[in-house]
Design an enzyme around this catalytic site. Structure first.
Site, PDB file in Angstrom:
ATOM      1  N   GLY A  97       5.509  17.279 -11.771  1.00  0.00           N
ATOM      2  CA  GLY A  97       5.219  16.812 -13.130  1.00  0.00           C
ATOM      3  C   GLY A  97       6.423  17.048 -14.020  1.00  0.00           C
ATOM      4  O   GLY A  97       7.514  17.383 -13.534  1.00  0.00           O
ATOM      5  N   LYS A 484      12.023  -5.427  -1.611  1.00  0.00           N
ATOM      6  CA  LYS A 484      12.058  -4.769  -0.305  1.00  0.00           C
ATOM      7  C   LYS A 484      13.484  -4.636   0.192  1.00  0.00           C
ATOM      8  O   LYS A 484      13.887  -3.596   0.682  1.00  0.00           O
ATOM      9  CB  LYS A 484      11.222  -5.612   0.676  1.00  0.00           C
ATOM     10  CG  LYS A 484      10.453  -4.865   1.679  1.00  0.00           C
ATOM     11  CD  LYS A 484       9.092  -4.400   1.264  1.00  0.00           C
ATOM     12  CE  LYS A 484       9.038  -3.629  -0.010  1.00  0.00           C
ATOM     13  NZ  LYS A 484       7.704  -3.310  -0.444  1.00  0.00           N
ATOM     14  N   LYS A 602       7.822   8.301  -2.714  1.00  0.00           N
ATOM     15  CA  LYS A 602       6.710   7.436  -2.314  1.00  0.00           C
ATOM     16  C   LYS A 602       5.727   7.243  -3.444  1.00  0.00           C
ATOM     17  O   LYS A 602       5.197   6.159  -3.640  1.00  0.00           O
ATOM     18  CB  LYS A 602       6.009   8.025  -1.083  1.00  0.00           C
ATOM     19  CG  LYS A 602       4.811   7.215  -0.582  1.00  0.00           C
ATOM     20  CD  LYS A 602       5.227   5.857  -0.060  1.00  0.00           C
ATOM     21  CE  LYS A 602       4.061   5.014   0.427  1.00  0.00           C
ATOM     22  NZ  LYS A 602       4.439   3.585   0.540  1.00  0.00           N
TER      23      LYS A 602
HETATM   24  C1  F6R Z   1       8.052  -0.679  -3.185  1.00  0.00           C
HETATM   25  C2  F6R Z   1       7.043   0.307  -3.508  1.00  0.00           C
HETATM   26  C3  F6R Z   1       6.832   0.653  -4.940  1.00  0.00           C
HETATM   27  C4  F6R Z   1       5.331   0.869  -5.221  1.00  0.00           C
HETATM   28  C5  F6R Z   1       5.139   1.358  -6.665  1.00  0.00           C
HETATM   29  C6  F6R Z   1       3.682   1.535  -7.014  1.00  0.00           C
HETATM   30  O1  F6R Z   1       8.123  -0.900  -1.809  1.00  0.00           O
HETATM   31  O2  F6R Z   1       6.412   0.848  -2.648  1.00  0.00           O
HETATM   32  O3  F6R Z   1       7.364  -0.320  -5.779  1.00  0.00           O
HETATM   33  O4  F6R Z   1       4.653  -0.317  -4.996  1.00  0.00           O
HETATM   34  O5  F6R Z   1       5.804   2.576  -6.841  1.00  0.00           O
HETATM   35  O6  F6R Z   1       3.078   2.506  -6.233  1.00  0.00           O
HETATM   36  P1  F6R Z   1       1.511   2.599  -6.081  1.00  0.00           P
HETATM   37  O7  F6R Z   1       1.056   1.352  -5.383  1.00  0.00           O
HETATM   38  O8  F6R Z   1       1.270   3.830  -5.275  1.00  0.00           O
HETATM   39  O9  F6R Z   1       0.950   2.668  -7.466  1.00  0.00           O
END
Ligand code: F6R
Length: 607
Positions: A97, A484, A602
């Site tokens: 955070g 990507k 991630k």
């Molecule tokens: C690109 C990627 C990011 C996520 C984004 C949202 O390959 O993975 O752009 O799509 O950070 O993440 P979520 O879907 O977990 O809210």
């Protein structure tokens, strides 16, 4: 941010802490550290393996905390790695955070004579907790007092050498949970490290603090009122979070797409009625009757999936859809007509800070909020009024692949569901439903032809720029294809609506600047061909993605990738996969760390 693990029980904490950090590596990080009661703290810049090999043989204890850090305040060095401690080295904390008022608190503490030993915002918290604790407060009370002083977000785990058989954890805006074993507890910031140890888990909510000892746990709020928690069951298998024989998680996850589509569709397609069965929306279905506007939001790939969803819902249900990235949406008034507006948030992790804040704002205004989320029990899943799970299984590679495809599938189901509530005919619904069920097999065909895509990728792996273009459904696919490529190969790539070429991007085109043109034989195919011709006329190379049988496109494209024919609305699913494979093979050819690209995490739980 990035990953937290902790253990308290009768066993040695170190094996779980190191395994847990390894399980969290996929989230991206640049340093790591561990504190174990009786043995002290060890921190290292770089990989968990470096940390693990630095631990002395005697390093062990029945309780400990550990962290992988993704630098936000201060460079990724040993001194900035967590756990952080206070001036008297009594308290040790790991924190995800951001502390927004860290600068003013730091100044205040420095004036009180407290020396700082890192550049992090987190150290403000360890120093504050240490101050209260050394003056006599129990660890949990010291943590609570310190948290009341800060502005910002946290998921944190705290230990003290004055109370060595206790771990205090707390959460506000950054996920934290603990697995419940027999006389032992496993703390983690996401479920992945827990899978190998227990299925029983308690999720902390914002504003909750838990005190864990090997004898039991107490959860309370910030006014010290106890809170009854329910033990929930983790569904993901340990298998699903392992790489097996694949070189990278990204390739494994792309190869899983046929099964992911099956899992996303399971029980949700009513072929006879040409309808979608969305149990998660049952309780709020009545409210859809008066919906006049839908706002779709998300970040990155999730946002691009939402962009395809906009076209789908407008086409099949006739409801106007706005689409906006969550980091913008959360800062603009989108209050008009909240009773007749639905906010639909798309998020793989269910923890993305901006998406979550946009949801909270919409809720405050009285909008119905829905989530398309992959991680069961995540904050977005719990805070939205209703939603649909992807059932894509754990996605470990930082670049979203199978989850993105699953998001597209869910959005088609939502469009079908809303369409059938309104004007979409049974016959049209049946066509879509039938086409949906064919997708897994069609994806298998694309995957079986991946060698040809690898060959094309090798040919272009040294370029510096790539343009991606498409129209209508294929326009967001172009955006996603470019994202990507840039995130895993570090090649500059841009996605554009093909109709925009003459308004600027065409100036970039020459022999060194190739274009990926999404040109399936759909309603805008002829227009795409004109765009391709314009590029070719300026010496630009073209890689065309088109539908089976369209050999004529070879006349205007340098390289062609074929995908099976399907309903136009479903084509984004099929055209996306070659783009994922293309990006993967380009990055592999360039020898890059595909699953953990530099500078990325991630799940983005801070703003
Ligand atoms: C690109 C990627 C990011 C996520 C984004 C949202 O390959 O993975 O752009 O799509 O950070 O993440 P979520 O879907 O977990 O809210």
């Amino acid at each position: 941010m990035c990953g937290i693990v902790g253990y308290i029980g009768r066993k040695d904490a170190v094996p779980f802490l190191i395994d847990g950090l390894k399980a969290l590596e996929y989230r991206g990080y640049d340093s790591a550290g561990i504190y174990v009661t009786g043995s002290g703290a060890v921190k290292r810049a770089g990989k968990v393996a470096v940390l693990a090999s630095s631990l002395p043989d005697t390093f062990s204890g029945n309780a400990g905390i550990a962290h992988t850090r993704w630098a936000t305040h201060g460079p990724p060095t040993e001194r900035n790695a967590h756990p952080h401690t206070d001036a008297s080295q009594s308290v040790w904390i790991v924190h995800n955070g951001i502390i927004e008022n860290h600068a003013e608190l730091r100044d205040m503490l420095i004036q009180e004579g407290i020396p700082f030993s890192s550049d992090t915002d987190t150290e403000v918290l360890s120093q504050l907790i240490g101050t209260y604790h050394t003056r006599g407060d129990l660890l949990e009370d010291a943590v609570e007092k310190a948290l009341k002083k800060i502005r910002g977000t946290y998921g944190l785990a705290v230990m003290s050498n004055r109370e060595p058989s206790k771990i205090v954890i707390a959460r506000l805006g950054s996920p934290l949970m603990f697995g419940v074993g027999t006389d032992e507890y496993y703390i983690a910031s996401d479920a992945t490290p827990l899978l190998s140890r227990t299925r029983n888990v308690i999720y902390l909510e914002d504003g909750e603090l838990a005190i864990l000892t090997k004898e039991g746990y107490v959860v309370r709020d910030m006014s010290r009122q106890p809170i009854e928690k329910t033990i929930e069951t983790l569904e993901w298998s340990t298998e699903a979070a392992q790489k097996h024989s694949f070189e990278h998680f990204m390739l494994k996850e792309i190869m899983e797409i046929p099964e992911v589509i099956q899992d996303t569709l399971r029980g949700r397609v009513a072929t006879k009625d040409g309808d979608a069965v969305l149990g998660g929306l049952r309780d709020v279905a009545k409210r859809f009757k008066d919906v006049r506007r839908i706002i779709i939001t998300g970040c990155g790939s999730a946002y691009y999936a939402g962009f395809v969803g906009k076209h789908l819902i407008e086409e099949f249900a006739g409801i106007p859809v706005e689409i906006e990235i969550a980091s913008e949406l959360r800062y603009r008034p989108f209050t008009a007509d909240p009773k007749h507006t639905v906010l639909l948030a798309v998020s793989q992790s269910g923890e993305t800070a901006d998406t979550l804040e946009a949801i909270r704002l919409a809720k405050k205004q009285g909008m119905l909020t829905l989530g398309i989320v992959n991680v069961v029990g995540s904050t977005i899943a719990r805070e939205t009024d209703a939603g649909i799970y992807n059932h894509a299984g754990p996605e470990i590679g930082v670049a979203s692949t199978k989850a993105f495809v699953s998001q597209l599938v869910v959005l088609i189901l939502v469009a079908l569901f809303l369409g059938r509530m309104r004007t979409l005919s049974t016959a049209e619904g049946k066509k879509l439903a039938k086409a949906l069920l064919k997708l897994p097999e069609q994806v298998r065909t694309i995957l079986a032809g991946r060698k040809a895509i690898e060959k094309i990728a090798r040919k272009y792996s040294n370029v510096e720029n790539v343009l991606y273009i498409g129209r209508k459904y294929q326009c967001p696919v172009a955006y996603e294809g470019a994202l990507k490529l840039k995130e895993i190969s570090y090649i500059h790539a841009e996605g554009y609506g093909a109709g925009e070429m003459k308004h600027g991007p065409l100036a970039l085109i020459d022999e060194s600047f190739p274009t990926v043109a999404l040109a399936p034989r759909d309603s805008l195919y002829e227009k795409m061909c004109s765009n391709i011709e314009e590029i070719r006329a300026r010496g630009g190379k073209v890689i065309a993605v088109t539908t089976d049988g369209n050999n004529a496109i070879r006349r205007i494209a340098d390289d062609v990738i074929f995908v099976p024919k399907t309903h136009e609305a479903l084509l984004p699913i099929l055209t996306t996969i070659p783009l994922q494979l293309f990006a993967y093979y380009v990055a592999r050819e360039r020898g890059l760390p595909i699953d953990k690209p530099r500078n990325l995490a991630k799940s983005v739980t801070v703003e």
